[in-house]
Scaffold this motif. Structure first.
Motif, PDB file in Angstrom:
ATOM      1  N   ILE A 181       5.449  11.122   7.761  1.00 40.91           N
ATOM      2  CA  ILE A 181       5.428  12.065   6.980  1.00 40.91           C
ATOM      3  C   ILE A 181       6.566  12.396   6.360  1.00 40.91           C
ATOM      4  N   ALA A 182       7.718  12.949   7.198  1.00 41.97           N
ATOM      5  CA  ALA A 182       9.742  13.061   7.175  1.00 41.97           C
ATOM      6  C   ALA A 182      10.179  12.294   5.647  1.00 41.97           C
ATOM      7  N   GLU A 183       9.762  10.936   6.002  1.00 39.84           N
ATOM      8  CA  GLU A 183      10.529   9.363   5.047  1.00 39.84           C
ATOM      9  C   GLU A 183       9.378  10.225   3.634  1.00 39.84           C
ATOM     10  N   VAL A 184       8.602  10.560   3.481  1.00 34.06           N
ATOM     11  CA  VAL A 184       7.464  10.394   2.623  1.00 34.06           C
ATOM     12  C   VAL A 184       8.409  12.294   1.880  1.00 34.06           C
ATOM     13  N   LEU A 185       8.248  13.485   2.775  1.00 33.62           N
ATOM     14  CA  LEU A 185       8.545  14.664   2.582  1.00 33.62           C
ATOM     15  C   LEU A 185      10.091  14.561   1.961  1.00 33.62           C
ATOM     16  N   LYS A 186      10.720  13.314   2.483  1.00 30.30           N
ATOM     17  CA  LYS A 186      12.196  13.589   2.043  1.00 30.30           C
ATOM     18  C   LYS A 186      12.829  12.937   0.487  1.00 30.30           C
ATOM     19  N   ASP A 187      11.600  12.262   0.388  1.00 28.21           N
ATOM     20  CA  ASP A 187      11.864  11.169  -0.642  1.00 28.21           C
ATOM     21  C   ASP A 187      10.948  12.546  -1.920  1.00 28.21           C
ATOM     22  N   ASN A 188      10.199  13.469  -2.091  1.00 30.67           N
ATOM     23  CA  ASN A 188       9.817  14.856  -3.043  1.00 30.67           C
ATOM     24  C   ASN A 188      10.694  15.849  -2.609  1.00 30.67           C
ATOM     25  N   GLY A 189      11.792  16.074  -2.219  1.00 34.32           N
ATOM     26  CA  GLY A 189      12.370  16.926  -1.925  1.00 34.32           C
ATOM     27  C   GLY A 189      12.477  18.351  -0.788  1.00 34.32           C
ATOM     28  N   TYR A 190      12.235  17.493  -0.031  1.00 37.48           N
ATOM     29  CA  TYR A 190      11.972  18.302   1.791  1.00 37.48           C
ATOM     30  C   TYR A 190      13.150  17.870   1.892  1.00 37.48           C
ATOM     31  N   GLN A 191      13.402  19.106   2.872  1.00 34.89           N
ATOM     32  CA  GLN A 191      14.315  18.851   4.082  1.00 34.89           C
ATOM     33  C   GLN A 191      13.828  18.491   5.466  1.00 34.89           C
ATOM     34  N   THR A 192      14.567  17.196   6.353  1.00 38.43           N
ATOM     35  CA  THR A 192      13.093  16.925   7.456  1.00 38.43           C
ATOM     36  C   THR A 192      13.724  17.156   8.989  1.00 38.43           C
ATOM     37  N   PHE A 193      13.419  17.807   9.875  1.00 41.63           N
ATOM     38  CA  PHE A 193      14.442  17.672  10.949  1.00 41.63           C
ATOM     39  C   PHE A 193      13.335  18.041  12.548  1.00 41.63           C
ATOM     40  N   MET A 194      13.690  17.155  13.315  1.00 45.16           N
ATOM     41  CA  MET A 194      13.365  17.018  14.019  1.00 45.16           C
ATOM     42  C   MET A 194      13.367  18.098  15.736  1.00 45.16           C
ATOM     43  N   SER A 195      12.723  17.922  16.335  1.00 44.67           N
ATOM     44  CA  SER A 195      13.423  18.397  17.819  1.00 44.67           C
ATOM     45  C   SER A 195      12.122  18.440  18.864  1.00 44.67           C
ATOM     46  N   GLY A 196      13.005  17.767  20.097  1.00 46.10           N
ATOM     47  CA  GLY A 196      11.738  17.554  21.386  1.00 46.10           C
ATOM     48  C   GLY A 196      11.545  15.854  21.254  1.00 46.10           C
ATOM     49  N   LYS A 197       9.887  15.171  22.118  1.00 44.67           N
ATOM     50  CA  LYS A 197      10.223  14.356  22.265  1.00 44.67           C
ATOM     51  C   LYS A 197       9.550  13.185  21.051  1.00 44.67           C
ATOM     52  N   TRP A 198       9.943  12.098  20.754  1.00 47.17           N
ATOM     53  CA  TRP A 198       9.965  11.433  19.814  1.00 47.17           C
ATOM     54  C   TRP A 198       8.216  10.253  20.508  1.00 47.17           C
ATOM     55  N   HIS A 199       9.138   9.313  21.054  1.00 43.10           N
ATOM     56  CA  HIS A 199       7.960   8.871  22.194  1.00 43.10           C
ATOM     57  C   HIS A 199       7.743   7.317  21.451  1.00 43.10           C
ATOM     58  N   VAL A 200       7.469   7.197  20.456  1.00 42.66           N
ATOM     59  CA  VAL A 200       7.389   6.255  19.446  1.00 42.66           C
ATOM     60  C   VAL A 200       8.439   5.174  18.998  1.00 42.66           C
ATOM     61  N   GLY A 201       8.444   4.481  20.414  1.00 41.09           N
ATOM     62  CA  GLY A 201      10.068   3.877  19.743  1.00 41.09           C
ATOM     63  C   GLY A 201      11.002   3.948  20.032  1.00 41.09           C
ATOM     64  N   HIS A 202      12.059   3.680  20.943  1.00 34.25           N
ATOM     65  CA  HIS A 202      13.077   4.012  21.909  1.00 34.25           C
ATOM     66  C   HIS A 202      14.521   3.196  21.813  1.00 34.25           C
ATOM     67  N   GLU A 203      13.259   2.172  22.359  1.00 37.66           N
ATOM     68  CA  GLU A 203      14.391   1.175  23.223  1.00 37.66           C
ATOM     69  C   GLU A 203      15.793   0.154  21.643  1.00 37.66           C
ATOM     70  N   GLN A 204      15.360   0.733  21.053  1.00 31.88           N
ATOM     71  CA  GLN A 204      15.955   0.316  19.830  1.00 31.88           C
ATOM     72  C   GLN A 204      16.482   1.285  18.787  1.00 31.88           C
ATOM     73  N   TRP A 239      20.065  24.450  31.179  1.00 32.47           N
ATOM     74  CA  TRP A 239      19.562  23.634  30.279  1.00 32.47           C
ATOM     75  C   TRP A 239      18.048  23.121  31.003  1.00 32.47           C
ATOM     76  N   TYR A 240      17.093  23.861  29.647  1.00 37.61           N
ATOM     77  CA  TYR A 240      15.749  24.062  30.151  1.00 37.61           C
ATOM     78  C   TYR A 240      14.523  23.359  29.001  1.00 37.61           C
ATOM     79  N   SER A 241      13.805  21.913  28.629  1.00 39.31           N
ATOM     80  CA  SER A 241      13.835  21.058  27.751  1.00 39.31           C
ATOM     81  C   SER A 241      13.097  22.344  26.825  1.00 39.31           C
ATOM     82  N   THR A 242      12.204  23.094  27.299  1.00 32.52           N
ATOM     83  CA  THR A 242      11.253  23.735  25.917  1.00 32.52           C
ATOM     84  C   THR A 242      12.061  24.888  25.451  1.00 32.52           C
ATOM     85  N   ASP A 243      13.329  25.695  26.020  1.00 30.81           N
ATOM     86  CA  ASP A 243      13.982  26.700  25.241  1.00 30.81           C
ATOM     87  C   ASP A 243      15.009  25.917  24.431  1.00 30.81           C
ATOM     88  N   ALA A 244      15.243  24.518  24.929  1.00 27.05           N
ATOM     89  CA  ALA A 244      16.538  23.445  24.160  1.00 27.05           C
ATOM     90  C   ALA A 244      16.301  23.180  22.827  1.00 27.05           C
TER      91      ALA A 244
END
Length: 515
Positions: A116-139, A186-191
């Motif tokens: 979603i972020a890639e498509v919306l970024k190409d369509n004039g949107y700013q993109t931001f994520m906060s939290g748990k990714w969990h779809v690939g982290h080793e690289q 620090w508490y993750s939900t708040d952060a």
């Protein structure tokens, strides 16, 4: 004459500029909020005694989808949200720790899918994520800021972290690629919320729309919460499982969330009088409730920031859970105070209360594993207020809905890579009263648990168990197995499932190495 023409042209340019600016401003901001392991009935607006006034208000000012499906587990659901694809097509057929040479199970988002972020970024949107990714982290190339998100705060790995650092889970926290070392407060939900609010107030360009993906860890195990939140529920659950579950079900019936003439599924917990450690059991649920309560407090802070920025009316906010409640019952730290940073425990059989009135749980494909309430609020664009959308829809539908909201098309290619069409389709037509296509099929598989739904009919099985057939219109809690009564119906659905599984590269479980 030339002066008149010049003035007319000047007026036209001004009008066109104004229209263009208005179009930019009127594109809605979009926020998708995903929580982790929350049961169907854990919100006040879906039957709970847990205090969730902000989410309840969100539902009263928007709509509540009562039959929305996820992929029954964290990584697969995230892959489908982000790409609009079934998880196998995105390379996430199982979990991110699965390292397989089978492309559908590679364990990170592939380049044959676009986010979603890639498509919306190409369509004039700013993109931001906060939290748990969990779809690939080793690289590093697998992280969110390499998959369309311009800014990212959180953990590329999985969940389990509340206080920092975690004694039990290796979850480094990063801000735009630089590792952070939070202090003891620090508490993750708040952060995760604080960084989202900081983005809204200070880091975005305020004349452009933005897309935000806020993926909380809560209320996933371990049971860790702030003391002041726990205190609110210290006495609440001493009445036992059955009293709470029955109260939730009665509330659901009064609210019209569920049928008022059908019994709930049979409970799986023991009689409360037979429970030896009642205080411990009650405290486990109290901590869980505190984690949900804290989530709601943070949703309230987020909405306040939107209002302070005068963008709450034209911001679409969606809220849902990645799967049904989790039955994790172990306590690996029996000597630690429940709820503290030293606690590594789950709430066990209480999952059956969280999932009221459904059967089964996370990772399974009965309704208790893969159904979630989805709340959507958009004051500037939704005529409906406080209504239920009872038509069923699917996690793969979120990306197409976001693209429709943004006026963006799904690309045929991205970075030179030819893309498949998304498996989902926008659910926005359901908001205007359109009914779901009865011929549309929905499919699930996780660790050998499988299901297919077409119209009101659902064929489902647990791993290595017989197929079960249910008519969800008459039997939404999957109590009356009709497989022997309608063998032809079961056979037809099974054929659809097998064709779909072959098309999407679904493998038998346990996964075997590709030869």
């Amino acid at each position: 004459m030339k002066r008149v023409i010049y003035l007319n042209l000047l007026v036209l340019i001004i009008l066109l500029t104004a229209c263009t600016s208005r179009t930019k401003i009127e594109k809605p901001n979009i926020i998708v909020i995903l929580v982790d392991d929350m049961g169907y009935s854990d919100l006040g607006c879906t039957g709970s005694e847990i205090e969730t006034p902000n989410l309840d208000k969100m539902a009263s000012e928007g709509v509540l989808f009562t039959n929305f499906y996820n992929a029954s587990r964290c990584c697969p659901t995230r892959a489908s949200i982000l790409t609009g694809q079934y998880q196998w097509d995105a390379g996430m057929g199982h979990m991110d720790y699965t390292r397989s040479t089978i492309p559908e199970y590679q364990g990170y988002l592939n380049k044959q899918s676009v986010t979603i972020a890639e498509v919306l970024k190409d369509n004039g949107y700013q993109t931001f994520m906060s939290g748990k990714w969990h779809v690939g982290h080793e690289q590093r190339d697998w992280w969110p800021d390499r998959r369309g998100f311009e800014q990212f705060y959180g953990t590329p790995a999985g969940g389990g972290i509340y206080f920092y650092p975690s004694k039990f889970y290796d979850r480094p926290v990063f801000w735009n690629g630089e590792q952070q070392h939070p202090d003891s407060t620090w508490y993750s939900t708040d952060a995760f919320t604080d960084y989202s609010i900081d983005y809204i107030k200070n880091r975005r360009e305020k004349d452009k729309p933005f897309f935000m993906y806020l993926a909380y860890i809560a209320p996933h195990f371990p049971l860790q919460a702030k003391k002041e939140d726990i205190e609110k529920y210290r006495e609440t659950y001493k009445v036992g499982y059955d009293v709470i579950r029955k109260a939730r079900f009665e509330k659901q019936k009064k609210m019209g969330i569920v049928h008022d003439d059908l019994p709930a599924s049979e409970p799986v917990y023991p009689d409360w009088d037979s429970v030896e450690n009642k205080d411990v059991e009650a405290m486990e649920m109290a901590v869980y409730a505190a984690m949900v309560d804290c989530l709601d407090q943070n949703i309230g802070k987020l909405f306040n920031s939107l209002k302070e920025e005068s963008i709450d009316e034209n911001t679409v906010v969606m809220f849902l859970s990645d799967n049904g409640a989790c039955q994790t019952a172990w306590n690996k730290t029996p000597d630690a105070e429940l709820g503290s940073r030293n606690c590594n425990a789950g709430y066990g059989i209480w999952y059956n209360v969280s999932n009221t009135p459904y059967r089964m749980r996370k990772s399974q494909e009965h309704e208790g594993g893969n159904i979630t309430p989805l709340i959507m609020r958009w004051p500037a664009g939704l005529d409906k207020k406080g209504e239920y959308i009872r038509e069923h829809a699917h996690i793969t539908d979120i990306m197409p809905a976001c693209l429709e909201l943004a006026g963006a098309d799904y690309p045929k290619t991205y970075n030179g890579q030819e893309l498949d069409k998304p498996d989902g389709k926008s659910f926005l037509p359901l908001l205007s009263g359109q009914e779901q296509d009865d011929s549309r099929a929905f499919f699930w598989e996780h660790e050998g648990n499988t299901a297919v739904r077409v119209g009101d009919w659902k064929l489902v099985s647990l791993h290595k168990k017989d197929w079960e057939l249910y008519n969800l219109a008459d039997d939404p809690y999957e109590l009356n197995d009709l497989v022997a009564q309608y063998p032809d119906k079961a056979e037809k659905l099974l054929g659809k499932y097998q064709d779909w599984a072959n098309k999407h590269g679904v493998q038998a479980w346990p996964l075997k190495k590709k030869k």
